[in-house]
Design a protein around this motif. Structure first.
Motif, PDB file in Angstrom:
ATOM      1  N   LEU A  10      24.813 -51.942 -24.991  1.00  0.00           N
ATOM      2  CA  LEU A  10      24.026 -51.389 -26.087  1.00  0.00           C
ATOM      3  C   LEU A  10      22.690 -52.099 -26.263  1.00  0.00           C
ATOM      4  O   LEU A  10      21.958 -51.842 -27.208  1.00  0.00           O
ATOM      5  N   PRO A 131      15.335 -40.079 -17.571  1.00  0.00           N
ATOM      6  CA  PRO A 131      15.657 -41.331 -18.260  1.00  0.00           C
ATOM      7  C   PRO A 131      16.907 -41.215 -19.122  1.00  0.00           C
ATOM      8  O   PRO A 131      17.710 -42.138 -19.195  1.00  0.00           O
ATOM      9  N   ALA A 132      17.089 -40.058 -19.746  1.00  0.00           N
ATOM     10  CA  ALA A 132      18.260 -39.895 -20.613  1.00  0.00           C
ATOM     11  C   ALA A 132      19.545 -39.984 -19.802  1.00  0.00           C
ATOM     12  O   ALA A 132      20.519 -40.604 -20.217  1.00  0.00           O
ATOM     13  N   ARG A 135      20.207 -43.507 -18.740  1.00  0.00           N
ATOM     14  CA  ARG A 135      20.761 -44.315 -19.826  1.00  0.00           C
ATOM     15  C   ARG A 135      22.230 -43.989 -20.056  1.00  0.00           C
ATOM     16  O   ARG A 135      23.060 -44.865 -20.242  1.00  0.00           O
ATOM     17  N   GLU A 139      25.399 -46.462 -19.874  1.00  0.00           N
ATOM     18  CA  GLU A 139      26.380 -46.638 -20.941  1.00  0.00           C
ATOM     19  C   GLU A 139      27.794 -46.355 -20.465  1.00  0.00           C
ATOM     20  O   GLU A 139      28.745 -46.970 -20.902  1.00  0.00           O
ATOM     21  N   ARG A 155      19.086 -33.559  -8.039  1.00  0.00           N
ATOM     22  CA  ARG A 155      18.875 -34.291  -9.288  1.00  0.00           C
ATOM     23  C   ARG A 155      20.193 -34.404 -10.057  1.00  0.00           C
ATOM     24  O   ARG A 155      20.936 -33.425 -10.169  1.00  0.00           O
TER      25      ARG A 155
END
Lengths: 421, 231
Positions: A10, A131-132, A135, A139, A155
C-alpha cells in the motif's frame, strides 16, 4: 480455481502489514467488491476488497499478525474446493492444519508458494499495460510478464488480471525444491513417491524476522567503516570497585554509556541520523544498550543520557535490561535510540565490529576488560585494557572525526573522575 | 476541492458525514472535501488498538475504522478529516501520512512552533511532547479520518490513556508551545488555506489516459518540488 488473497503493498515504503480483522468468516460467500479484511500499515488502515467472487475457503493469518507484503493471508474459491497445502514461508505461524487431505482430490494443481514478488522494473516496462493495471498487478502480487494480455498488441487489461485473480500466476518457474533427500536416507525397498519435506525452512520468529530485516537494510544501504582503540581501564576498574563497595552498583558498561554520552555531546555528528538527502539532527543523546536474549536481541534505549549522572544511567540501564529479559519491555522503551552500544566483554570477546542500527550513525562494539601487556616508560607491564570498535556511517562522518570521538571516549574512561563531577 | 467547517460536532454525526462523503468521492459524485471541526470530549480507538491503553476503566471508548491506538478529542483541538481520493494521488498510504505530518508541521510553524517528525512515531512532536495525532482509514482508496492538532485543549484527559498506545507519552499544544494563544478558528483558517496547495504539491492528482498520465488539477504546483520525507 482458488484465488489467493495477499497482503497488498500500500506504499512504496511498505514492507509488511498487520491484519486487523477478517470481515468475512471461513465458509462465507464473498462477492467481488466486498470488503473481506482490514489491514494496517503505519497509522493507516485499509479495507481490502475482494477482486473475485466465491467462498472464503481459508484464512492463513490471524488478526493482530504482522506479515510481509505478498504473504498469502487467505484463499477464496468455489465452495467445497480443496485448498493447496499452506507452504512454509517467512510467515510466522503458518497455518498447516486441515491441508493433509487436500492432495488426493485437489482439482487444481497446487503451485508452490510464490515468494513475495517484487517486479523487476525492466521486465515491467516490456509489458504493455496502463498505469492502473500495473498498480492493480502490484497490489495483487501478479507478475505482468506472466500474464497473457488480451488487449490490442497483447496489452494486459484489468479483466486479464481479474480472470487470474492473483492465483499462482506469479510463479515464473516452479520453485526449485532444495534437495532434501540427502539428509533423509530412504529405508524402504519400493521406489517411494518423492518425499516433500516441508521442514527445510524453519519459520522465523517475529523477533528474528525484525532483526533480519533491520540488519539487511543496514548492510545493504549503509557504507560501514570501523575504527578500533585500546583503552586502559585500570582507573575505571578502580572507580567501579569503589562505587560498588559504596553501595552503588555500577558496571563497566554504565561507564562506557556515560563516556559515550559526554563524547557525543562534543561530537554530535555521530548522534545524528542519515535521512536521504539530509542529516537529521538529534537534540537528545538516546543510547541503546544491546541485550542478548536466547531468542534474539533487544536494544532498550536510555533516554536523554546527556542529562543523566553515571548513577542514573546505571539505574535506568539495569531497569531496562531487566524488563527486556522478562519480556515486559514496551515498544517505546526500545525505540528512539540515536546511538548504540553492544558489549560482548562478559563473554571474553577481545574485539568485534557491529552492524549499525538504521537510521543511526554509529554503533560501538565493546570487548572484554582483561590484563594485557602494555608498554609504560619503556617497559612491558600488565594493565587492564579494553578494545572498543566503532562502526560508523561514512555518509555522515569520516575517519578523522571517528578517531577524535574515540580519543575522547578513551580520555574519559582513562580519567573516569571526569565523568563523576 | 471543498473545505467545510462543521464547528463543534459529535463524533458519530461527523462519522456519518464522512461515510457518505467517502461513497460520493469514490463514485465521483462529490469533490474531495476537507472537513474541519471540533468534537465534544470523546475517546476513540483505532480498529487495531489495544483496550489496555485505556488506563481509566470508567472511560468509554469509541472504536472506529482508522489506524493507530487510543486518543482523545475535545474542544480546543482542531480535527481535520480530509476525504481524499488516494486512488488518483499515487496510492501510497505512507506518503499520505507524511503529507498530513508536513501540513501540521507547517501550520504549527505559522504560529511560531517548531514541530518535527519522529521516525517510527507518526504524528508531530516538539521537545515537550506530541502536538498532533494522525490516524487514517481507507476504503476503495478514499481516505477518511485524518489528524487532530492540539490548539489549546485541556490536556488532562490524555493522562487517563496511553496516547497512541505509548505509555507516558507526553502531549502538548500550540498554546503551551507558542508565545501567543491561538484559537481553533485561527488555526483552521491557516489549514484551510494551506491544505489544497500542499496536497497538490505533495500528492499531485493524476488521471490515466492512453498516452500515459497527465495532471488534472488546476491547483497543481510544480511537481517534484519539496521531496516528501518518506521513510
Amino acid at each position: 480455481m482458488a484465488t489467493e488473497i495477499t497482503m497488498p503493498k500500500l506504499s512504496d515504503t511498505m514492507t509488511e502489514g498487520r491484519l486487523i480483522s477478517w470481515k468475512k468468516g471461513v465458509g462465507e460467500q464473498v462477492n467481488r467488491g466486498d470488503i473481506i479484511a482490514e489491514v494496517e500499515t503505519d497509522k493507516a488502515n485499509m479495507e481490502l476488497e475482494a477482486f473475485t467472487s466465491g467462498v472464503l475457503l481459508e484464512t492463513r493469518v490471524t488478526p493482530g499478525e504482522l506479515v510481509p507484503v505478498g504473504t498469502v493471508i487467505g484463499i477464496v474459491g468455489a465452495a467445497g474446493e480443496a485448498v493447496a497445502a499452506a507452504p512454509v514461508a517467512v510467515v510466522p505461524e503458518p497455518a498447516v492444519t486441515e491441508t493433509a487431505a487436500a492432495a488426493e482430490t485437489a482439482p487444481a494443481p497446487a503451485p508452490e508458494e510464490p515468494p513475495p514478488v517484487h517486479l523487476s522494473v525492466a521486465g515491467e516496462e516490456a509489458v504493455k499495460a496502463s498505469p492502473a493495471v500495473r498498480r492493480l498487478a502490484r497490489e495483487l502480487g501478479i507478475d505482468l510478464q506472466t500474464v497473457q494480455g488480451t488487449g490490442p498488441d497483447g496489452r494486459v487489461l484489468q479483466e486479464d488480471l481479474e480472470r487470474l485473480g492473483g492465483a499462482g500466476v506469479t510463479v515464473a518457474e516452479p520453485a526449485a525444491q532444495p534437495a532434501v533427500a540427502e539428509t533423509a536416507p530412504v529405508a524402504g525397498t519400493e521406489p517411494a513417491a518423492p518425499r516433500t519435506e516441508l521442514h527445510d525452512a524453519l519459520p522465523l520468529s517475529r523477533m528474528r524476522s525484525a532483526i533480519a530485516q533491520n540488519v539487511s537494510t543496514s548492510w545493504r544501504t549503509t557504507p560501514h567503516f570501523s575504527v578500533t582503540v585500546e583503552i586502559v581501564m585500570d582507573a575505571a576498574a578502580e572507580v567501579v570497585r569503589e562505587l560498588r563497595e559504596g553501595g552503588t552498583p555500577v558496571s563497566y558498561n554504565d561507564l562506557i554509556v556515560k563516556a559515550c554520552a559526554m563524547a557525543l555531546f562534543r561530537f554530535p555528528q555521530l548522534n545524528n541520523s542519515f535521512a536521504g538527502d539530509g542529516i537529521r539532527m538529534n537534540a537528545d543523546v538516546n543510547i541503546g544498550v544491546a541485550v542478548g536474549l536466547p531468542e534474539g536481541l533487544l536494544i532498550p534505549v536510555v533516554r536523554e543520557c546527556q542529562r543523566l549522572s553515571l548513577r542514573e544511567i546505571a539505574a535506568e540501564s539495569r531497569r531496562l535490561a531487566e524488563r527486556a529479559r522478562t519480556g515486559s519491555i514496551s515498544q517505546q522503551e526500545i525505540s528512539g535510540g540515536t546511538f548504540t552500544i553492544s558489549n560482548l566483554g562478559m563473554y571474553g570477546v577481545d574485539e568485534f565490529a557491529s552492524i549499525i542500527l538504521p537510521p543511526q550513525a554509529a554503533i560501538l562494539a565493546v570487548g572484554a576488560v582483561a590484563d594485557r601487556p602494555v608498554v609504560r616508560d619503556g617497559s612491558v607491564v600488565a594493565a587492564k585494557t579494553m578494545r572498543a570498535t566503532l562502526s560508523a556511517d561514512h555518509r555522515i562522518v569520516d575517519g578523522l572525526y571517528v578517531a577524535q570521538f574515540l580519543g575522547e571516549v578513551k580520555r574519559l574512561l582513562e580519567n573516569p573522575v571526569l565523568m563523576l563531577v | 476541492m471543498d473545505v467545510s467547517n462543521l464547528g463543534l460536532i459529535d463524533f458519530h454525526a461527523a462519522y456519518a458525514i464522512q461515510e457518505r462523503l467517502v461513497a460520493q468521492v469514490a463514485s465521483g459524485e462529490a469533490p474531495e472535501t476537507l472537513l474541519l471541526l471540533e468534537h465534544p470530549p470523546v475517546y476513540t480507538i483505532g480498529s487495531g488498538g489495544s483496550e489496555a491503553n485505556v488506563l481509566d476503566p470508567a472511560i468509554s471508548v469509541v472504536r472506529t475504522n482508522r489506524g493507530g491506538d487510543v486518543t482523545w478529542h475535545g474542544p480546543g483541538q482542531l480535527v481535520g478529516y480530509p476525504v481524499i481520493d488516494l486512488g488518483r494521488r499515487g496510492r501510497d498510504l505512507h506518503r499520505y501520512l507524511r503529507f498530513l505530518e508536513e501540513l501540521s508541521i507547517r501550520v504549527a510553524g505559522e504560529f511560531g512552533v517548531a514541530a518535527r517528525r519522529v521516525p517510527g512515531k507518526t504524528g508531530i512532536w516538539t521537545d515537550r511532547g506530541k502536538l498532533a495525532s494522525i490516524g487514517v482509514g481507507v476504503r476503495r482508496w478514499v481516505a477518511m479520518h485524518g489528524f487532530a492538532l492540539n490548539v489549546a485543549p485541556d490536556l488532562e484527559p490524555f493522562a487517563r490513556i496511553n496516547p497512541c498506545g505509548m505509555a507516558g507519552c507526553p502531549v502538548t499544544s500550540l498554546a503551551r508551545e507558542a508565545d501567543a494563544e491561538p484559537t481553533v478558528a485561527e488555526v483552521a483558517a491557516r489549514v484551510e488555506c494551506l491544505f489544497p496547495h500542499l496536497l497538490n504539491e505533495l500528492l499531485p492528482c493524476e488521471t490515466e489516459t492512453e498516452g500515459g498520465r497527465h495532471v488534472c488539477c488546476r491547483l497543481q504546483v510544480a511537481r517534484g518540488k519539496a521531496p516528501l520525507d518518506v521513510r
